[in-house]
Write a protein that holds these residues in place. Sequence first.
Motif, PDB file in Angstrom:
ATOM      1  N   CYS A  52       4.630   4.156   2.835  1.00  0.00           N
ATOM      2  CA  CYS A  52       4.497   2.893   2.142  1.00  0.00           C
ATOM      3  C   CYS A  52       4.253   1.893   3.409  1.00  0.00           C
ATOM      4  O   CYS A  52       4.681   1.957   4.317  1.00  0.00           O
ATOM      5  N   ALA A  53       3.247   0.952   3.177  1.00  0.00           N
ATOM      6  CA  ALA A  53       2.951  -0.113   4.191  1.00  0.00           C
ATOM      7  C   ALA A  53       2.910  -1.510   3.514  1.00  0.00           C
ATOM      8  O   ALA A  53       2.330  -1.600   2.278  1.00  0.00           O
ATOM      9  N   VAL A  54       2.814  -2.564   4.328  1.00  0.00           N
ATOM     10  CA  VAL A  54       2.498  -3.901   3.893  1.00  0.00           C
ATOM     11  C   VAL A  54       1.587  -4.576   4.895  1.00  0.00           C
ATOM     12  O   VAL A  54       1.419  -4.335   6.052  1.00  0.00           O
ATOM     13  N   SER A  55       1.116  -5.543   4.291  1.00  0.00           N
ATOM     14  CA  SER A  55       0.036  -6.507   5.290  1.00  0.00           C
ATOM     15  C   SER A  55       0.224  -7.736   4.994  1.00  0.00           C
ATOM     16  O   SER A  55       0.377  -8.176   3.824  1.00  0.00           O
ATOM     17  N   ASN A  63      -2.011  18.212   9.114  1.00  0.00           N
ATOM     18  CA  ASN A  63      -3.201  18.061   9.974  1.00  0.00           C
ATOM     19  C   ASN A  63      -4.314  17.140   9.777  1.00  0.00           C
ATOM     20  O   ASN A  63      -5.456  17.261  10.215  1.00  0.00           O
ATOM     21  N   GLN A  64      -3.887  16.034   8.900  1.00  0.00           N
ATOM     22  CA  GLN A  64      -5.213  15.199   8.463  1.00  0.00           C
ATOM     23  C   GLN A  64      -4.658  13.632   8.686  1.00  0.00           C
ATOM     24  O   GLN A  64      -3.406  13.253   9.135  1.00  0.00           O
ATOM     25  N   GLY A  65      -5.593  12.654   8.767  1.00  0.00           N
ATOM     26  CA  GLY A  65      -5.229  11.135   8.752  1.00  0.00           C
ATOM     27  C   GLY A  65      -4.893  10.767   7.567  1.00  0.00           C
ATOM     28  O   GLY A  65      -4.643  11.389   6.532  1.00  0.00           O
ATOM     29  N   LEU A  66      -4.477   9.451   7.625  1.00  0.00           N
ATOM     30  CA  LEU A  66      -4.036   8.839   6.325  1.00  0.00           C
ATOM     31  C   LEU A  66      -5.147   8.481   5.352  1.00  0.00           C
ATOM     32  O   LEU A  66      -6.106   8.164   5.851  1.00  0.00           O
ATOM     33  N   GLN A  67      -4.894   8.800   3.920  1.00  0.00           N
ATOM     34  CA  GLN A  67      -5.694   8.457   2.874  1.00  0.00           C
ATOM     35  C   GLN A  67      -5.136   7.324   2.025  1.00  0.00           C
ATOM     36  O   GLN A  67      -3.922   7.537   1.418  1.00  0.00           O
ATOM     37  N   LEU A  68      -5.707   6.475   1.461  1.00  0.00           N
ATOM     38  CA  LEU A  68      -5.288   5.355   0.637  1.00  0.00           C
ATOM     39  C   LEU A  68      -5.212   5.937  -0.765  1.00  0.00           C
ATOM     40  O   LEU A  68      -5.922   6.653  -1.541  1.00  0.00           O
ATOM     41  N   LEU A  69      -3.734   6.062  -1.059  1.00  0.00           N
ATOM     42  CA  LEU A  69      -3.341   6.403  -2.524  1.00  0.00           C
ATOM     43  C   LEU A  69      -3.568   5.165  -3.682  1.00  0.00           C
ATOM     44  O   LEU A  69      -3.948   5.316  -4.760  1.00  0.00           O
ATOM     45  N   LEU A  70      -3.021   4.096  -3.270  1.00  0.00           N
ATOM     46  CA  LEU A  70      -3.038   2.729  -4.132  1.00  0.00           C
ATOM     47  C   LEU A  70      -2.925   1.783  -3.476  1.00  0.00           C
ATOM     48  O   LEU A  70      -2.148   1.649  -2.333  1.00  0.00           O
ATOM     49  N   PHE A 125       0.909  -1.067   0.077  1.00  0.00           N
ATOM     50  CA  PHE A 125      -0.084  -0.041   0.004  1.00  0.00           C
ATOM     51  C   PHE A 125       0.980   1.225  -0.123  1.00  0.00           C
ATOM     52  O   PHE A 125       1.982   1.195   0.413  1.00  0.00           O
ATOM     53  N   TRP A 126       0.194   2.485  -0.556  1.00  0.00           N
ATOM     54  CA  TRP A 126       0.672   3.740  -0.299  1.00  0.00           C
ATOM     55  C   TRP A 126      -0.563   4.526   0.219  1.00  0.00           C
ATOM     56  O   TRP A 126      -1.423   4.433  -0.249  1.00  0.00           O
ATOM     57  N   TYR A 127      -0.016   5.093   1.198  1.00  0.00           N
ATOM     58  CA  TYR A 127      -0.767   6.171   1.901  1.00  0.00           C
ATOM     59  C   TYR A 127      -0.245   7.673   1.858  1.00  0.00           C
ATOM     60  O   TYR A 127       0.861   7.763   1.856  1.00  0.00           O
TER      61      TYR A 127
END
Lengths: 116, 115
Positions: A91-94, A41-48, A34-36
């Motif tokens: 960048c994130a993994v699951s 001043n905001q939370g995270l939003q999914l890019l792709l 994932f990329w967020y």
Amino acid sequence: AQSVTQLDSQVPVFEEAPVELRCNYSSSVSVYLFWYVQYPNQGLQLLLKYLSGSTLVKGINGFEAEFNKSQTSFHLRKPSVHISDTAEYFCAVSDRSRGATNKLIFGTGTLLAVQP
Amino acid sequence: DVKVTQSSRYLVKRTGEKVFLECVQDMDHENMFWYRQDPGLGLRLIYFSYDVKMKEKGDIPEGYSVSREKKERFSLILESASTNQTSMYLCASTLAGGGTNTEAFFGQGTRLTVV
């Protein structure tokens, strides 16, 4: 266990120039990627996200990323950036194993600073 | 429009106080998470819950506890706040299962300052 490395803590770039934000991961199991994006001043939003299939993934706001299994990379690209793209990118993994809990492992983030 | 709502955007608490951070989601998600965000460290998982009354420790659970009495609500508790818990706290939720269910939805974050 998984880990994510974003080597660039900050990437300065001029408006309308191309940009690449690098992400490498390490995992003993197969992962989703994932990329967020986080605007100030905001939370995270999914890019792709990459779940399966084509290794080139297109996301919102003109961003795309390519999954490279042999290099364990998932770099984010945009051909022409705007001032409004200034934000922090994670960048994130699951773990994709059966029964996994969908928890995300994040990199340390890259601040994209777009200059006029 | 899917929503994860954190009760406070900014909080200032004194050392030693018991602090509650609340998170509510309206998507009927099974999984809920609490992350802590610090500059240069990214997001680190504190605790997560995969069902009502079920919880598991994340990577940095020390000094924190959680409560999930209802499916839509997940609370983070600082039993005795300390200055090193000054941080941004982010709540997230996902469906159970893999594939498209892995997409996490985040709240706006709570910036906690412990003085």
